[in-house]
Design a protein around this motif. Sequence first.
Motif, PDB file in Angstrom:
ATOM      1  N   UNK A 175      40.248  39.928  39.093  1.00  0.00           N
ATOM      2  CA  UNK A 175      38.877  39.864  39.602  1.00  0.00           C
ATOM      3  C   UNK A 175      38.251  38.482  39.479  1.00  0.00           C
ATOM      4  N   UNK A 176      38.907  37.581  38.762  1.00  0.00           N
ATOM      5  CA  UNK A 176      38.339  36.244  38.597  1.00  0.00           C
ATOM      6  C   UNK A 176      39.057  35.270  39.536  1.00  0.00           C
ATOM      7  N   UNK A 177      38.401  34.151  39.838  1.00  0.00           N
ATOM      8  CA  UNK A 177      38.997  33.159  40.721  1.00  0.00           C
ATOM      9  C   UNK A 177      38.684  33.441  42.178  1.00  0.00           C
ATOM     10  N   UNK A 178      39.209  32.607  43.059  1.00  0.00           N
ATOM     11  CA  UNK A 178      38.947  32.735  44.484  1.00  0.00           C
ATOM     12  C   UNK A 178      39.763  33.873  45.098  1.00  0.00           C
ATOM     13  N   UNK A 179      39.283  34.386  46.206  1.00  0.00           N
ATOM     14  CA  UNK A 179      40.011  35.416  46.941  1.00  0.00           C
ATOM     15  C   UNK A 179      41.301  34.828  47.507  1.00  0.00           C
ATOM     16  N   UNK A 180      42.274  35.693  47.765  1.00  0.00           N
ATOM     17  CA  UNK A 180      43.556  35.244  48.308  1.00  0.00           C
ATOM     18  C   UNK A 180      43.380  34.517  49.628  1.00  0.00           C
ATOM     19  N   UNK A 181      42.459  34.981  50.460  1.00  0.00           N
ATOM     20  CA  UNK A 181      42.161  34.322  51.730  1.00  0.00           C
ATOM     21  C   UNK A 181      40.767  34.722  52.182  1.00  0.00           C
ATOM     22  N   UNK A 182      40.242  33.983  53.149  1.00  0.00           N
ATOM     23  CA  UNK A 182      38.913  34.269  53.676  1.00  0.00           C
ATOM     24  C   UNK A 182      39.000  35.318  54.775  1.00  0.00           C
ATOM     25  N   UNK A 183      38.226  36.352  54.627  1.00  0.00           N
ATOM     26  CA  UNK A 183      38.182  37.409  55.631  1.00  0.00           C
ATOM     27  C   UNK A 183      37.381  36.967  56.847  1.00  0.00           C
ATOM     28  N   UNK A 184      37.727  37.504  58.015  1.00  0.00           N
ATOM     29  CA  UNK A 184      36.841  37.382  59.168  1.00  0.00           C
ATOM     30  C   UNK A 184      35.598  38.195  58.853  1.00  0.00           C
TER      31      UNK A 184
END
Length: 204
Positions: A155-164
């Motif tokens: 739950x910590x850190x950046x998301x795996x990728x940016x969603x549309x």
Amino acid sequence: MNDLIIHPSYFVDVITLIHIHHAQNIILEQQDSYVKQTYRNRCYIAAANGKLALNIPIVHQKKGHSVLYSSIEIDNSQAWASTHLKSIKSAYYSSPYFEYYQDDLEELFKEIPSSLLEWNIKTLHFLMHHLQIDRTINRVVNYEDNALAKRLITAKGDALFQLDSYIQVFQEKHGFTQPLSGLDLLFNLGPAAGSYLKKQYHKL
């Protein structure tokens, strides 16, 4: 065969749902140790004041020892369930599809297992059912040290990728918010959520 191993989490997030939607078989890890700062006992929703964490209190065990996730019990001496349900209703009552799923959501919260793992599996089935994701679900017998599964549960850190982006209730106020629970996708997109998830496949 496209198998996906996941650590069951509380109302699984949208990025994990994209992986689930893309997979043919879902394998639930249940032999892992409980780790803090993960989605095992929390999820995020988009509330009026921004991203809101919903945390499930757990019964803490002896410190200094590795504890099996499957042995973690929910601390139901605290009124967390009614608080979470109230927060979800407050955040999404004005969303396009909340009223269609409200009764089933309230029914889900009426019977909560003492086991955190089993509760999370119930919330997973709830989302998959209402998002019309029909996949075979099995449980591992032996621990699988799966890198993607560990990354998805963190739950910590950046998301795996940016969603549309998709339309969110408080988007005009806070902009598009991620990562959020799949509840956000369900209440905002309803039956169109499946098409949205499929369009994100290229990011995997």
